[in-house]
Design a protein around this motif. Structure first.
Motif, PDB file in Angstrom:
ATOM      1  N   ALA A 408      21.134 -28.314 -28.224  1.00 27.12           N
ATOM      2  CA  ALA A 408      21.246 -27.667 -26.914  1.00 27.12           C
ATOM      3  C   ALA A 408      20.127 -26.649 -26.707  1.00 27.12           C
ATOM      4  O   ALA A 408      19.578 -26.535 -25.601  1.00 27.12           O
ATOM      5  CB  ALA A 408      22.609 -26.985 -26.798  1.00 27.12           C
ATOM      6  N   ALA A 409      19.767 -25.922 -27.768  1.00 26.48           N
ATOM      7  CA  ALA A 409      18.714 -24.914 -27.646  1.00 26.48           C
ATOM      8  C   ALA A 409      17.339 -25.550 -27.473  1.00 26.48           C
ATOM      9  O   ALA A 409      16.488 -25.017 -26.765  1.00 26.48           O
ATOM     10  CB  ALA A 409      18.727 -24.009 -28.876  1.00 26.48           C
ATOM     11  N   VAL A 410      17.140 -26.695 -28.103  1.00 24.65           N
ATOM     12  CA  VAL A 410      15.829 -27.346 -28.034  1.00 24.65           C
ATOM     13  C   VAL A 410      15.626 -28.022 -26.679  1.00 24.65           C
ATOM     14  O   VAL A 410      14.565 -27.914 -26.063  1.00 24.65           O
ATOM     15  CB  VAL A 410      15.687 -28.366 -29.180  1.00 24.65           C
ATOM     16  N   GLY A 411      16.660 -28.752 -26.229  1.00 31.86           N
ATOM     17  CA  GLY A 411      16.584 -29.378 -24.916  1.00 31.86           C
ATOM     18  C   GLY A 411      15.600 -30.517 -24.808  1.00 31.86           C
ATOM     19  O   GLY A 411      15.137 -30.835 -23.716  1.00 31.86           O
ATOM     20  N   THR A 412      15.257 -31.150 -25.921  1.00 37.42           N
ATOM     21  CA  THR A 412      14.317 -32.272 -25.931  1.00 37.42           C
ATOM     22  C   THR A 412      15.072 -33.558 -26.247  1.00 37.42           C
ATOM     23  O   THR A 412      16.059 -33.546 -26.996  1.00 37.42           O
ATOM     24  CB  THR A 412      13.216 -32.045 -26.990  1.00 37.42           C
ATOM     25  N   GLU A 413      14.631 -34.661 -25.686  1.00 38.32           N
ATOM     26  CA  GLU A 413      15.220 -35.959 -25.987  1.00 38.32           C
ATOM     27  C   GLU A 413      15.231 -36.172 -27.501  1.00 38.32           C
ATOM     28  O   GLU A 413      14.189 -36.069 -28.155  1.00 38.32           O
ATOM     29  CB  GLU A 413      14.417 -37.062 -25.304  1.00 38.32           C
ATOM     30  N   PRO A 414      16.412 -36.445 -28.111  1.00 36.14           N
ATOM     31  CA  PRO A 414      16.493 -36.564 -29.571  1.00 36.14           C
ATOM     32  C   PRO A 414      15.516 -37.556 -30.183  1.00 36.14           C
ATOM     33  O   PRO A 414      14.992 -37.323 -31.278  1.00 36.14           O
ATOM     34  CB  PRO A 414      17.948 -36.990 -29.807  1.00 36.14           C
ATOM     35  N   ARG A 415      15.223 -38.646 -29.496  1.00 36.29           N
ATOM     36  CA  ARG A 415      14.331 -39.651 -30.076  1.00 36.29           C
ATOM     37  C   ARG A 415      12.886 -39.160 -30.149  1.00 36.29           C
ATOM     38  O   ARG A 415      12.048 -39.776 -30.790  1.00 36.29           O
ATOM     39  CB  ARG A 415      14.408 -40.956 -29.281  1.00 36.29           C
ATOM     40  N   GLU A 416      12.590 -38.054 -29.471  1.00 38.03           N
ATOM     41  CA  GLU A 416      11.243 -37.493 -29.524  1.00 38.03           C
ATOM     42  C   GLU A 416      11.116 -36.392 -30.576  1.00 38.03           C
ATOM     43  O   GLU A 416      10.027 -35.858 -30.789  1.00 38.03           O
ATOM     44  CB  GLU A 416      10.856 -36.931 -28.152  1.00 38.03           C
ATOM     45  N   LEU A 417      12.222 -36.060 -31.215  1.00 40.22           N
ATOM     46  CA  LEU A 417      12.239 -34.939 -32.158  1.00 40.22           C
ATOM     47  C   LEU A 417      11.930 -35.382 -33.581  1.00 40.22           C
ATOM     48  O   LEU A 417      12.293 -36.487 -34.005  1.00 40.22           O
ATOM     49  CB  LEU A 417      13.607 -34.254 -32.155  1.00 40.22           C
ATOM     50  N   SER A 418      11.288 -34.481 -34.323  1.00 48.50           N
ATOM     51  CA  SER A 418      11.225 -34.565 -35.779  1.00 48.50           C
ATOM     52  C   SER A 418      11.963 -33.348 -36.326  1.00 48.50           C
ATOM     53  O   SER A 418      11.763 -32.230 -35.837  1.00 48.50           O
ATOM     54  CB  SER A 418       9.786 -34.562 -36.285  1.00 48.50           C
ATOM     55  N   VAL A 419      12.807 -33.570 -37.306  1.00 46.86           N
ATOM     56  CA  VAL A 419      13.612 -32.495 -37.875  1.00 46.86           C
ATOM     57  C   VAL A 419      13.218 -32.298 -39.332  1.00 46.86           C
ATOM     58  O   VAL A 419      13.187 -33.259 -40.112  1.00 46.86           O
ATOM     59  CB  VAL A 419      15.121 -32.808 -37.773  1.00 46.86           C
ATOM     60  N   PHE A 420      12.918 -31.067 -39.697  1.00 43.94           N
ATOM     61  CA  PHE A 420      12.610 -30.695 -41.078  1.00 43.94           C
ATOM     62  C   PHE A 420      13.654 -29.673 -41.514  1.00 43.94           C
ATOM     63  O   PHE A 420      13.852 -28.661 -40.826  1.00 43.94           O
ATOM     64  CB  PHE A 420      11.204 -30.109 -41.187  1.00 43.94           C
ATOM     65  N   MET A 421      14.308 -29.916 -42.665  1.00 37.56           N
ATOM     66  CA  MET A 421      15.419 -29.070 -43.083  1.00 37.56           C
ATOM     67  C   MET A 421      15.278 -28.665 -44.543  1.00 37.56           C
ATOM     68  O   MET A 421      14.814 -29.439 -45.378  1.00 37.56           O
ATOM     69  CB  MET A 421      16.749 -29.799 -42.896  1.00 37.56           C
ATOM     70  N   GLY A 422      15.724 -27.457 -44.833  1.00 43.65           N
ATOM     71  CA  GLY A 422      15.824 -26.978 -46.202  1.00 43.65           C
ATOM     72  C   GLY A 422      17.013 -26.053 -46.302  1.00 43.65           C
ATOM     73  O   GLY A 422      17.213 -25.198 -45.433  1.00 43.65           O
ATOM     74  N   GLY A 423      17.829 -26.224 -47.331  1.00 40.89           N
ATOM     75  CA  GLY A 423      19.014 -25.388 -47.464  1.00 40.89           C
ATOM     76  C   GLY A 423      20.071 -26.045 -48.314  1.00 40.89           C
ATOM     77  O   GLY A 423      19.809 -27.033 -49.009  1.00 40.89           O
ATOM     78  N   PRO A 424      21.312 -25.532 -48.270  1.00 38.40           N
ATOM     79  CA  PRO A 424      22.402 -26.088 -49.077  1.00 38.40           C
ATOM     80  C   PRO A 424      22.643 -27.560 -48.761  1.00 38.40           C
ATOM     81  O   PRO A 424      22.575 -27.979 -47.605  1.00 38.40           O
ATOM     82  CB  PRO A 424      23.610 -25.230 -48.687  1.00 38.40           C
TER      83      PRO A 424
END
Length: 453
Positions: A408-424
């Motif tokens: 919701a905060a990003v507001g970009t079409e999900p298929r256009e997103l790249s997600v990078f994650m680090g954590g538990p």
């Protein structure tokens, strides 16, 4: 290769690296099973042959597991990073151990040799102990929630606490883990001595020899030769800076040729502490003075719990690597970075290494219990980066960050997103599942595994 708005560039770069290795494991295991099924000798009991097949598959998977931890440079890019290879090493070993159960039940050979039986007991006992010992620290992620309270109660009992002291911590497990190849060798020889199918079908025997020999060859390389080929760099602890009650940044100064790394990579760090030499993979959080590197150490488990107290300036260190393929340049033009707790480390490396402005739109979510100790630094960097938006989430005041809130905060079409994650791990698995359900491409979801051993 340019980055397309919907992630075409990432599909090209990410899919082969992350899925070629796991796909090859599945193909090999399936093909070997089909080969055993088609090669069943005439007159061989079906159940007995199936039991021997399980034994052969177990040797295959253990051999693959040994290849994955051989530290050969070619293994890492095939799996998208040594951390991903380590995860598949664990999965292969656990699956191989499970396959030993039907093997023991079905593959009884009335003409088995006494030596073969002894070797089987040695192999099964050692390999099962290794797997159980490896998964014990992760029991919370394995057991269902209703029984976790009972397990916590049992862990506080005197017999269990005594057993924990006898087992020791990470270093003792690591020393025992180095015996994996010897236990595999015992099981491999047991198969050569007692598998009835090998007499009738030599092709089964020689394929088995090739598979087991390959795994044992990689094991011998790692134990006897790898140290002579892998680059190691001598360092010294230059500074120890507390940044939180259980978190310190350690600056390492090179004593010779420094480590050359890419932001987001990690290194295998050997630290000589007041408790002796300790080894652990640490993400490199950035450059330090005098051409050194900085690592962030958090008390996560039995190995790192006391490091903030026992690491002092002047102590020697040895750094191996670098490793990892956690690279923001493989992302699309619209990126989401999610850092939970100490998982912020590779993102700090990305931010601290920026030379000029970001060319991608980045939403950076920093979540922590209490204010992040790096909040001021990240905010200062963001003020000079118009395409970087920082979302600081204090879980004690704001509640937990959710995938829905991120999208919701990003507001970009999900298929256009790249997600990078680090954590538990539990958090990242939940986020990955939710992002996939929302339409983010599988190849565009990247994570760093920092809780592996």
């Amino acid at each position: 290769m340019t980055k397309g708005g919907a992630g075409q560039g990432t599909v090209f770069l990410g899919m082969p690296f992350r899925w070629l290795g796991p796909g090859a494991i599945m193909v090999l295991a399936g093909a070997y099973g089909i080969f055993w099924s088609l090669a069943r000798p005439a007159g061989e009991p079906v159940l007995g042959h199936v039991g021997q097949l399980f034994g052969g598959e177990s040797v295959l998977l253990y051999s693959i597991a040994l290849v994955l931890v051989s530290t050969l440079p070619h293994v890492e890019p095939v799996f998208g990073g040594i951390d991903h290879a380590a995860i598949w090493h664990r999965r292969a070993a656990m699956t191989a151990t499970i396959l030993l159960l039907p093997h023991m039940e079905l593959a009884a050979n009335p003409e088995a040799t006494s030596l073969g039986k002894t070797l089987a007991v040695v192999a099964i006992s050692g390999l099962a102990a290794l797997v159980v010992w490896a998964v014990l620290p992760r029991w919370r992620t394995i057991l269902p929630a209703p029984v976790r309270g009972l397990v916590r109660t049992l862990l506080r009992t005197r017999p269990v606490r005594l057993a924990a002291r006898l087992l020791g911590g990470y270093e003792r497990w690591r020393g025992f883990h180095r015996l994996t190849g010897l236990f595999l060798a015992a099981g491999f020889l047991h198969g050569l001595l007692d598998a009835s199918a090998f007499e009738a079908v030599p092709a089964l025997r020689w394929s088995y020899v090739a598979i087991g020999g390959t795994g044992l060859g990689f094991y011998a390389y790692r134990e006897l030769l790898a140290r002579h080929f892998l680059p190691h760099h001598d360092y010294q602890v230059a500074a120890v800076q507390p940044v939180a009650p259980d978190l310190v940044e350690v600056a390492l100064r090179p004593l010779g040729r420094p480590l050359v790394f890419k932001p987001g990579q990690f290194a295998m760090v050997y630290l000589e502490t007041a408790d002796g030499w300790q080894r652990h993979p640490f993400s490199i959080s950035g450059l330090a003075l005098e051409g050194g590197i900085s690592i962030t150490v958090k008390a996560l488990g039995d190995h790192t719990a006391r490091l903030p107290d026992v690491v002092q300036p002047g102590m020697p260190a040895v750094v191996g690597g670098p490793y990892g393929r956690f690279d923001r340049h493989r992302g699309t033009a619209h990126q989401v970075w999610i850092a939970g707790g100490v998982g912020i480390t590779p993102f700090l490396s990305w931010l601290r290494s920026l030379d000029g402005e970001l060319h991608d739109d980045v939403h950076f979510f920093v979540t922590s219990a209490g204010p992040s100790p790096f909040a001021d630094e990240v905010s200062a960097i963001a003020r000079n980066q118009p395409r970087l938006t920082v979302h600081a989430v204090d879980t004690e005041a704001d509640g937990r960050l959710t995938p829905e809130a991120v999208l919701a905060a990003v507001g970009t079409e999900p298929r256009e997103l790249s997600v990078f994650m680090g954590g538990p791990d539990a958090m990242l698995r939940q986020f990955r599942k939710a992002f996939r359900g929302a339409g983010v491409r599988r190849a565009n979801i990247h994570r760093e595994y920092f809780q592996w051993r």
